[in-house]
Design an enzyme around this catalytic site. Sequence first.
Site, mmCIF file in Angstrom:
data_model
loop_
_atom_site.group_PDB
_atom_site.id
_atom_site.type_symbol
_atom_site.label_atom_id
_atom_site.label_comp_id
_atom_site.label_asym_id
_atom_site.label_seq_id
_atom_site.Cartn_x
_atom_site.Cartn_y
_atom_site.Cartn_z
ATOM 1 N N HIS A 82 0.766 -1.290 -0.136
ATOM 2 C CA HIS A 82 -0.050 0.003 0.006
ATOM 3 C C HIS A 82 0.836 1.248 0.005
ATOM 4 O O HIS A 82 0.436 2.158 0.801
ATOM 5 C CB HIS A 82 -0.745 0.110 1.121
ATOM 6 C CG HIS A 82 -2.167 -1.116 1.137
ATOM 7 N ND1 HIS A 82 -3.088 -1.019 0.683
ATOM 8 C CD2 HIS A 82 -1.736 -2.286 1.693
ATOM 9 C CE1 HIS A 82 -3.693 -2.104 0.734
ATOM 10 N NE2 HIS A 82 -2.950 -2.857 1.477
ATOM 11 N N ASN A 155 -10.224 -3.102 2.460
ATOM 12 C CA ASN A 155 -9.981 -3.166 0.877
ATOM 13 C C ASN A 155 -11.157 -2.834 0.294
ATOM 14 O O ASN A 155 -12.320 -3.073 0.838
ATOM 15 C CB ASN A 155 -9.412 -4.429 0.656
ATOM 16 C CG ASN A 155 -7.882 -4.539 0.987
ATOM 17 O OD1 ASN A 155 -7.267 -3.648 1.158
ATOM 18 N ND2 ASN A 155 -7.401 -5.695 1.034
ATOM 19 N N HIS A 346 -3.825 0.858 12.041
ATOM 20 C CA HIS A 346 -3.462 -0.225 12.661
ATOM 21 C C HIS A 346 -4.769 -0.844 13.034
ATOM 22 O O HIS A 346 -5.867 -0.343 13.672
ATOM 23 C CB HIS A 346 -3.072 0.164 14.015
ATOM 24 C CG HIS A 346 -2.480 -1.079 14.959
ATOM 25 N ND1 HIS A 346 -2.794 -2.623 14.520
ATOM 26 C CD2 HIS A 346 -1.721 -1.379 15.978
ATOM 27 C CE1 HIS A 346 -2.345 -3.323 15.447
ATOM 28 N NE2 HIS A 346 -1.447 -2.584 16.426
ATOM 29 N N TYR A 369 0.907 -4.107 12.420
ATOM 30 C CA TYR A 369 0.843 -2.685 11.884
ATOM 31 C C TYR A 369 1.643 -1.968 13.012
ATOM 32 O O TYR A 369 2.052 -0.828 12.403
ATOM 33 C CB TYR A 369 -0.606 -2.335 12.014
ATOM 34 C CG TYR A 369 -1.495 -2.844 10.669
ATOM 35 C CD1 TYR A 369 -1.614 -4.066 10.523
ATOM 36 C CD2 TYR A 369 -1.607 -2.154 9.654
ATOM 37 C CE1 TYR A 369 -2.090 -4.875 9.633
ATOM 38 C CE2 TYR A 369 -2.123 -2.581 8.463
ATOM 39 C CZ TYR A 369 -2.327 -4.069 8.511
ATOM 40 O OH TYR A 369 -3.055 -4.720 7.262
HETATM 41 FE FE1 HDE Z 1 -2.199 -4.776 5.690
HETATM 42 N N1 HDE Z 1 -0.445 -4.013 6.030
HETATM 43 N N2 HDE Z 1 -1.713 -6.658 6.099
HETATM 44 N N3 HDE Z 1 -4.023 -5.869 5.184
HETATM 45 N N4 HDE Z 1 -3.095 -3.204 5.057
HETATM 46 C C1 HDE Z 1 -0.300 -2.787 5.747
HETATM 47 O O1 HDE Z 1 0.876 -1.422 7.404
HETATM 48 C C2 HDE Z 1 -0.453 -6.980 6.805
HETATM 49 C C3 HDE Z 1 -4.299 -7.070 5.131
HETATM 50 C C4 HDE Z 1 -4.346 -2.771 4.564
HETATM 51 O O2 HDE Z 1 -3.302 3.415 3.940
HETATM 52 C C5 HDE Z 1 1.055 -2.232 6.461
HETATM 53 O O3 HDE Z 1 1.245 0.655 7.815
HETATM 54 C C6 HDE Z 1 -0.186 -8.117 7.187
HETATM 55 C C7 HDE Z 1 -5.844 -7.271 4.870
HETATM 56 C C8 HDE Z 1 -4.561 -1.561 4.085
HETATM 57 O O4 HDE Z 1 -1.534 3.360 5.365
HETATM 58 C C9 HDE Z 1 1.515 -3.638 7.021
HETATM 59 C C10 HDE Z 1 -1.376 -8.985 6.700
HETATM 60 C C11 HDE Z 1 -6.159 -6.129 4.440
HETATM 61 C C12 HDE Z 1 -3.174 -0.919 4.433
HETATM 62 C C13 HDE Z 1 0.450 -4.762 6.815
HETATM 63 C C14 HDE Z 1 -2.251 -7.872 5.959
HETATM 64 C C15 HDE Z 1 -5.050 -5.170 4.439
HETATM 65 C C16 HDE Z 1 -2.241 -1.839 4.882
HETATM 66 C C17 HDE Z 1 2.002 -1.590 5.323
HETATM 67 C C18 HDE Z 1 -1.545 -10.320 6.773
HETATM 68 C C19 HDE Z 1 -7.739 -5.851 4.074
HETATM 69 C C20 HDE Z 1 -2.849 0.417 4.066
HETATM 70 C C21 HDE Z 1 1.931 -0.257 6.085
HETATM 71 C C22 HDE Z 1 -1.893 -10.913 8.231
HETATM 72 C C23 HDE Z 1 -8.726 -6.071 4.977
HETATM 73 C C24 HDE Z 1 -3.124 1.346 5.183
HETATM 74 C C25 HDE Z 1 1.395 -0.099 6.907
HETATM 75 C C26 HDE Z 1 -2.638 2.963 4.851
HETATM 76 C C27 HDE Z 1 -1.074 -1.747 5.336
HETATM 77 C C28 HDE Z 1 0.490 -6.000 7.003
HETATM 78 C C29 HDE Z 1 -3.275 -8.226 5.298
HETATM 79 C C30 HDE Z 1 -5.410 -3.835 4.427
HETATM 80 C C31 HDE Z 1 3.196 -4.197 6.663
HETATM 81 C C32 HDE Z 1 0.843 -8.877 7.976
HETATM 82 C C33 HDE Z 1 -6.467 -8.636 4.913
HETATM 83 C C34 HDE Z 1 -5.777 -0.792 3.440
HETATM 84 O O5 HDE Z 1 1.607 -3.647 8.446
#
Ligand code: HDE
Length: 729
Positions: A82, A155, A346, A369
């Site tokens: 993202h 999402n 988060h 997060y």
């Molecule tokens: Fe994320 N995801 N994600 N994700 N995610 C991040 O956090 C992660 C997942 C989502 O506009 C990171 O601050 C793991 C699902 C959005 O700043 C990080 C897993 C969904 C955004 C991270 C998932 C999301 C992130 C990268 C699996 C939809 C952007 C930077 C366990 C429900 C937020 C940050 C923004 C961002 C990890 C799966 C949505 C690395 C480990 C499922 C919208 O922490």
Amino acid sequence: MDNKKAVKTKPQQQENEKTRQLSSSFSDASGASMTTNHGVKINDDQNSLKAGERGATLLEDFILREKITHFDHERIPERIVHARGSAAHGVFKVYEDMSDLTRAAFLCDPGAETPVFVRFSTVAGSRGSTDLARDVRGFAVKFYTQEGNFDLVGNNMPVFFIQDAVKFPDLIHAVKPEPDNEMPQAASAHDTFWDFISQMPESAHMVMWAMSDRALPRSYRMMEGFGVHTFRFVNAKGVANFVKFHWKPLLGVHAVAWDEAQNISGKDPDFHRRDLWDAIEAGAFPEWELGVQIVSEEDEFKFDFDILDPTKLIPEELVPVQRIGKMTLNRNPDNFFAETEQVAFHVGHVVPGIDFTNDPLLQGRLFSYTDTQLIRLGGPNFHEIPINRSVAPVHNNQRDGYMRQTINRGKTSYGPNAIAANDPQQVSEAEGGFVSYNERIDAKKIRARSRSFFDHFSQASLFFNSQSEPEKNHIVDALSFELGKVKMVDIRERMLAVLVQIDTDLANKVAAALGLSIPEIPLEALNNSIPADGDREAYASTNPKSTLEKSAALSMADTIKDSIKTRKIAILAANGVDEVSLSAVKDSLVAEGAVVHIIAPMLGEIKSTGKKTMAVDESFLTAASVLYDAVYIPGGSDAINVLLDEPNAIHFINEAFKHCKAIAAHQEAMPVLEATYFAKQLPKDKDTKAALAAGLLVSGDAKSTSETFTKMIAMHRFWNREKPRKVPA
Ligand code: HDE
């Protein structure tokens, strides 16, 4: 923070409690002296300090050193996923008191206006990548509630690729550019992604979404949002219900065509960012309703899927979505870096009344997060960055660390303490203290996956079956494109074996496009995501049929199509244009809320038949058909002759036709339409019905043109044109 008084707020954009809090951090240099970071006024910002006019620069130049050092450190690591995003401020209001379901205060008081900050994003691309990549979109909402921040980090698709967080790094490594040559950027159309996916049948459902038009939104403002996981609502009596969160856009859900997306990526890689910014600047504030699907604890096991499995949605036919409130985005950020880049979402930021479930993907996210911000934002104090600060007061015994902003007073940073009478105090549940939901746990410690997660294909089929014909064709095309870009034939073949589990017709069509036949791979051999000692048979996908044949909510075909607000319309004109046929249509579209641009061979002005001058918004060089929703060609024979001589004008219209957009012309402009590749397809009948069916209108009457054209634009696209599959432009 100098010059607070000079801060300008844009007139049409709105303030709220969070904006007022942020205003203590605003800095505006109008009328201010230039200084160093230690506040010394700078006399010369043009020349470094040298040993003589032509001499070496002196290390003593603290002004130069400070400026360059700051510059050297201006970048922070981009988000691993993202990275590319755009954000806006706004407010959320609940329609009715929801206290039966949740004690979350912001959902119990219809009078309360909760500030929000929302960041939309793509997932795979880098910060500088195109907005129009085929990808999932992030839809992350930070609610600054009176009880602390609640982040709904979702999402634009309701399910996910994997069921367990432990596979997330693998998924992301597979989709990101390949590590040897860092190609391709912001694209899943490459070997490593499909190598992974073809061995992970649990991804089948999400792959259908990602290959559908949902991955190519027309605008962030025209996307649905989903919390994806099942969460819990808990009321003041401690009664819990499962909840799925939805965002429903009031402008409907609309997409662009894949060919168009690829073109937009070249013509305006900031297309979605610009669209969001421009709409808010123009006062056309985007709106979504917050929806919830509620499932009682007794009903946890009543579905033919597991509600803890993030690769499953709850069809709206089984549990309707109740719309409980509205979010309006009404202010653009003041500074991209300070707000959009530094905002830290988060999934673990919840408030009393909202709680987690054991969805194993959600559980892993709860760790990730905070961890990611520690390095991205440089330490444990990222909650103090203005955009992340809660509007509810923050007091605890956490101290120090990089870039601490708070100046904690007093001697105590521990509890219990007698010196400060045990401040800060814990808070009882009745007074708003957070208490985790008392879920009963009685289990063995085990690394395993529940059998109830092994139905991998039924909802993938449900999604495909629910699409309209054009949407199905787009999925076939997307898969043919993506797998066509895969170089290793055995990956393509394995993926065909997955697709045939979803739909035979789909698999056959993709196989034909790839020039391959579908291999017969038994279900137990399809899943290669099994532990070293795992039993292949036990890990095989079960293959039940969905109890539902179709779910209307999964298709975009019947979305809201009643408005042309913020739609971009191109009027192609030149000197000698007929003023009446131009202005009447333009004025009427503008009155309906559309954004209308006059596009001519040259920038500057054009003169109409009545010698009226009109400003040109874009030339054929700076504009492109793919940046507009519809095209109108007014009359005026001189102008028509100029357009006929302008290949870019004909190309513009051809491309609009190819991308199935509404096209209207004054009858004097007929020669221009006759010069297009679709001249033979112009409807014989000139009536409204024929125009609405074809998305093509030729008329001499400005009033009826305006009316019919408006309806045509609201319909968004005329996908039936794709049938002959002729490719012009
Ligand atoms: Fe994320 N995801 N994600 N994700 N995610 C991040 O956090 C992660 C997942 C989502 O506009 C990171 O601050 C793991 C699902 C959005 O700043 C990080 C897993 C969904 C955004 C991270 C998932 C999301 C992130 C990268 C699996 C939809 C952007 C930077 C366990 C429900 C937020 C940050 C923004 C961002 C990890 C799966 C949505 C690395 C480990 C499922 C919208 O922490």
